[in-house]
Design a protein around this motif. Structure first.
Motif, PDB file in Angstrom:
ATOM      1  N   LYS A 149       0.839  -1.202   0.000  1.00 53.59           N
ATOM      2  CA  LYS A 149       0.000   0.000   0.000  1.00 53.59           C
ATOM      3  C   LYS A 149       0.874   1.253   0.000  1.00 53.59           C
ATOM      4  CE  LYS A 149      -3.640   2.346   2.587  1.00 53.59           C
ATOM      5  NZ  LYS A 149      -4.586   2.239   3.723  1.00 53.59           N
ATOM      6  N   LEU A 153       0.992   4.574  -2.375  1.00 53.14           N
ATOM      7  CA  LEU A 153       0.913   5.932  -1.822  1.00 53.14           C
ATOM      8  C   LEU A 153       2.100   6.774  -2.291  1.00 53.14           C
ATOM      9  CD1 LEU A 153      -0.271   5.109   1.810  1.00 53.14           C
ATOM     10  CD2 LEU A 153      -1.625   6.177  -0.022  1.00 53.14           C
ATOM     11  N   GLU A 159      -5.210   7.296  -0.989  1.00 52.09           N
ATOM     12  CA  GLU A 159      -5.317   6.200  -0.023  1.00 52.09           C
ATOM     13  C   GLU A 159      -6.710   5.572  -0.016  1.00 52.09           C
ATOM     14  OE1 GLU A 159      -4.168   5.154   4.594  1.00 52.09           O
ATOM     15  OE2 GLU A 159      -4.108   7.243   3.934  1.00 52.09           O
TER      16      GLU A 159
END
Length: 170
Positions: A149, A153, A159
C-alpha cells in the motif's frame, strides 16, 4: 510487464478472440480474486517467474462503467484459450449474471474433481478490453499488505482507492 506462463502468453498472442483482436492484444480482467494464474505466479512453476504477493496489484474496475460508457470489450464464460469457452460481445454484459457464475469466479478451491471437472476453466472467466482503458475507469487497487500500500501511496495514489486484502492472494 508480462507476467505468467510464457507459453500461455504466446498462445494468447496467436489466438483471435473477436474480429481481428487477438487475446494478447486485449487488457484482461478476471471477475474474481485468487486465479489459478496468480497461484502459478506466486509459486513460480514451469515457465513462470515467481513474484511475491507484495509485488502484485489488483486493478479494480466496475462493470457498470464498462456498460454505461460503452467500453469496447468482450467477455468469456471461462479461460479464454479453452475450446469449451464461449466469447460474448459487450451487448451481452447486461446478462452477465446468467452467463458467468460468481460462485465459480470467487471459489477459493478450484481444483477440478470428480464432482466438477470444469470449475478451473469457469473460475478463469475474463473481461477482455479491446482498447485502452481511460484512467477514470480505474476505481481502485487491492494490495497484499501495508508495505505494498505504501508503494502505491508513494506513487501519489489516493489512499481511499487502495484496499489491503490478503485473502485475495495465496
Amino acid at each position: 510487464m508480462p507476467i505468467g506462463d510464457t507459453s500461455v502468453i504466446a498462445s494468447r498472442d496467436d489466438r483471435v478472440i473477436y474480429k481481428n483482436y487477438k487475446i494478447g492484444d486485449c487488457i484482461p480482467f478476471y471477475f474474481g480474486p485468487r486465479s489459478p494464474m496468480l497461484y502459478v505466479i506466486q509459486h513460480g512453476y514451469n515457465n513462470v517467474v515467481m513474484y511475491k504477493a507484495e509485488e502484485i496489484v489488483y486493478v479494480v474496475i466496475r462493470l457498470d462503467d464498462i456498460v454505461t460508457h460503452n467500453i469496447n470489450c468482450v467477455f468469456t464464460d471461462g479461460h479464454a484459450l479453452d475450446l469449451l469457452t464461449t466469447t460474448y460481445t459487450s451487448d451481452k454484459l447486461s446478462m452477465i449474471d446468467d452467463i458467468v457464475s460468481y460462485k465459480d469466479v470467487y471459489a477459493t478451491s478450484w481444483a477440478n474433481n470428480e464432482d466438477d471437472r470444469d470449475l478451473k476453466r469457469r473460475k478463469e472467466a475474463e473481461l477482455l478490453l479491446l482498447d485502452e482503458l481511460p484512467p477514470q475507469y480505474i476505481k481502485g487497487f487491492v494490495v497484499y499488505n501495508k508495505e505494498a500500500k505504501q508503494q502505491l501511496l508513494d506513487y501519489k495514489i489516493d489512499e481511499a482507492r487502495i484496499a489491503i486484502r490478503q485473502s485475495y492472494y495465496f
